[in-house]
Scaffold this active site. Structure first.
Site, PDB file in Angstrom:
ATOM      1  N   ASP A  34      14.837  -0.863   3.042  1.00  0.00           N
ATOM      2  CA  ASP A  34      14.023  -2.068   2.839  1.00  0.00           C
ATOM      3  C   ASP A  34      14.724  -3.419   3.075  1.00  0.00           C
ATOM      4  O   ASP A  34      15.858  -3.616   2.643  1.00  0.00           O
ATOM      5  CB  ASP A  34      13.526  -2.141   1.392  1.00  0.00           C
ATOM      6  CG  ASP A  34      12.910  -0.869   0.883  1.00  0.00           C
ATOM      7  OD1 ASP A  34      12.864   0.125   1.613  1.00  0.00           O
ATOM      8  OD2 ASP A  34      12.493  -0.878  -0.283  1.00  0.00           O
TER       9      ASP A  34
HETATM   10  C1  FRU Z   1      10.958   1.673  -0.645  1.00  0.00           C
HETATM   11  C2  FRU Z   1      11.866   2.009  -1.815  1.00  0.00           C
HETATM   12  C3  FRU Z   1      11.672   1.028  -2.960  1.00  0.00           C
HETATM   13  C4  FRU Z   1      12.987   1.130  -3.674  1.00  0.00           C
HETATM   14  C5  FRU Z   1      13.959   1.307  -2.531  1.00  0.00           C
HETATM   15  C6  FRU Z   1      15.140   2.174  -2.835  1.00  0.00           C
HETATM   16  O1  FRU Z   1      11.426   2.191   0.567  1.00  0.00           O
HETATM   17  O2  FRU Z   1      11.631   3.340  -2.250  1.00  0.00           O
HETATM   18  O3  FRU Z   1      10.559   1.305  -3.776  1.00  0.00           O
HETATM   19  O4  FRU Z   1      13.267   0.007  -4.440  1.00  0.00           O
HETATM   20  O5  FRU Z   1      13.225   1.881  -1.463  1.00  0.00           O
HETATM   21  O6  FRU Z   1      16.052   2.176  -1.777  1.00  0.00           O
END
Ligand code: FRU
Length: 538
Positions: free
Chosen positions: A22
């Protein structure tokens, strides 16, 4: 082979190696764009997650800095997950992020971090005050699904932010509102801002927009014409969808304009694009959208390559005049990478024919094309059973299935003999009882590679256009293993990952094709080679 280093992207955001996911806390501060992202410093798979940090003057050339946030307090000992930045009225940016404080990933809390030295435009060091975590899940919240705080907005002396969650045994996606007067003590508003029967909402994003107003609005903007976009990332289905609606700050409720908006699932991107997040860029008065595109290849190949995941080219995002959907367009700065333009003008493509665009290398390219259709008479009739499912429609009517008006579009990352090719195209239908044409946009990667064992999903979305004067445009950013397309000026977008075995580097070709029964004219096509920007030292 699939791990050919020449399949590595040239101008999409990427660190030199390892896993990324992300986008986190994008922001502008004292002349620099800051970008953080979920990163595994130890390998090309999802684990050991920290916040990596890069800075840029133009959102295109990137310099990597030290890790910004990594496990160091009880509240984030087992992982520093996604979050957002808020710029306080005094100009200080603060970061709120999810921490994992138990080894089994099951318990999620929210932490805050401040810049150690505000006079450093690079914001290299982040400190976590002792009162962390500042938000913990109350007893009625599912602590295993409670994460990804948004940018906060300020109104009537109170801050608000959203946290993504799930209720009803995981079946209902929920965005909880938390309020604070001091950015330190946060209290949940009992009823969520919004919820829908979609499963867990990850990475919510919520921001003001105004129809037809391409200048962005900052997070706390308000006014009579201000609408809101609420975006959520669907953990179960792995895509981001949004609605446009109104926000009642007294009731602390959001209502989509389209009552069925949570079922229709308008998407920023109908391809590989997840966990996206916007920020307001005060330097250029625009709202910019970042989104993560994972590999669509296997974990084994990711490990062999030593890297996995990229970010889509940042997109300017604004609300269309209709007020019904957003428009997206690659930020203008990407155009500085263009060189070696080649054009085609007023070129008619006969049914069943194609034309090659020559005179440039197209493995790393930007292509803009406008098509003109002389009549919509010959459009196929839309099968009502498929009228609401673009992806299935495109699965049945792929690029090689002859149509009436279309399929027409581009074959990108094609080998010289066209054994390998990825099709990005439109197809026009007429639907019973409607005078308006139904326009489908697809990316068909089923012939993209001779390599076996690849995941080759066909992606598609409808384009809300009446084809004024029979015209429609397409822009595609090609980047070795990325095909990122913008239909009809950014109404419908599709990002795909493909891994050709022949159409690599100098062997990648570009064609315009028409597989319909009517002529299609290319009014103008311009293709540019794209230079490689500075990319985190890689
Ligand atoms: C989305 C997610 C978020 C989390 C992060 C962990 O891709 O699952 O909800 O904070 O990635 O890496």
């Amino acid at each position: 082979s699939i791990v050919d280093p020449l399949l590595r992207t040239g101008y999409h955001f990427q660190p030199p190696k390892n896993w990324i996911n992300d986008p986190n806390a994008p922001m502008y501060y004292n002349g620099w764009y800051h970008f953080f992202y979920q990163y595994n410093p130890k390998g090309a798979v999802w684990e050991n997650i920290v916040w990596a940090h890069s800075v840029s003057r133009d959102l295109i050339n990137w310099e990597a800095l030290e890790t910004a946030i990594e496990p160091s307090i009880p509240g984030d000992k087992y992982g520093c997950w996604s979050g957002s930045a808020t710029t306080l009225p005094c100009g200080t940016p603060v970061i709120m992020y999810t921490g994992i404080n138990r080894p089994d990933v099951s318990y999620q809390v929210q932490n805050i971090a401040f810049p150690k030295n505000k006079s450093d435009p690079m914001l290299r060091e982040w400190v976590k005050p002792g009162h962390n975590p500042i938000i913990v899940p109350e007893a009625d919240i599912n602590a295993t699904q409670f994460r990804d705080p948004t940018t906060a907005w300020l109104s009537g002396g109170q801050w608000r932010l959203l946290i993504g969650s799930a209720a009803e045994g995981g079946s209902r996606g929920v965005a909880y509102v938390y309020r604070s007067r001091d950015f330190r003590r946060w209290r949940r508003v009992e009823r969520p801002l919004h919820s829908a029967a979609t499963g867990m909402w990850e990475c919510p994003d919520f921001y003001p927009v105004e129809a037809g107003y391409a200048d962005g609005l900052e997070a706390s903007a308000s006014g009579p014409k201000v609408k809101y976009v609420l975006k959520n990332s669907l953990d179960l289905r792995r895509y981001d969808y949004y609605t446009v609606g109104t926000y009642d700050e007294k009731a602390e409720r959001y209502v989509p304009d389209d009552a069925a908006g949570d079922e229709h699932h308008l998407r920023y991107d109908y391809g590989n694009f997840y966990a996206s997040k916007t920020f307001y860029d005060p330097a250029k008065k625009r709202r910019v959208l970042w989104g993560w595109a994972n590999e669509s290849d296997t974990r084994t190949h990711d490990v062999a390559k030593g890297w996995a995941g990229i970010q889509a080219i940042p997109r300017k995002v604004w609300l269309d005049f209709s007020g019904k959907q957003v428009l997206q367009w690659p930020i203008e700065e990407v155009e500085a990478l263009r060189h070696q333009p080649v054009t085609l003008k007023d070129k008619v493509i006969k049914p069943g024919k194609h034309v090659e665009v020559t005179g440039l290398q197209t493995a790393q390219a930007d292509v803009e094309v406008s098509f003109a259709l002389s009549s919509l008479e010959g459009a196929e009739t839309l099968d009502p059973a498929l009228a609401h499912d673009a992806e299935r429609l495109c699965g049945v009517k792929g690029a090689d299935v002859q149509g009436g008006i279309g399929p027409f579009g581009l074959w990108v990352l094609a080998s010289a003999d066209m054994q390998e090719r990825t099709a990005v195209f439109f197809r026009v239908f007429k639907a019973a009882g409607k005078d308006k044409p139904v326009v489908l946009m697809c990316t068909d990667p089923t012939k993209s590679s001779l390599n076996p064992d690849l995941y080759l999903p066909t992606f598609a979305g409808f384009v809300d256009t009446e084809l004024p004067d029979g015209k429609i445009s397409l822009r595609t950013l090609i980047d070795r293993s990325v095909v990122e397309s913008f239909g009809a000026g950014g109404k419908t977008c599709i990002l795909s990952r493909v891994y050709p075995s022949l159409a690599i580097d100098k062997n990648a070709h570009l064609y315009v094709f028409n597989n319909g029964k009517a002529d299609v004219k290319v009014s103008l096509l311009t293709a540019w080679q794209m230079k490689k920007p500075l990319m985190n030292g890689a």
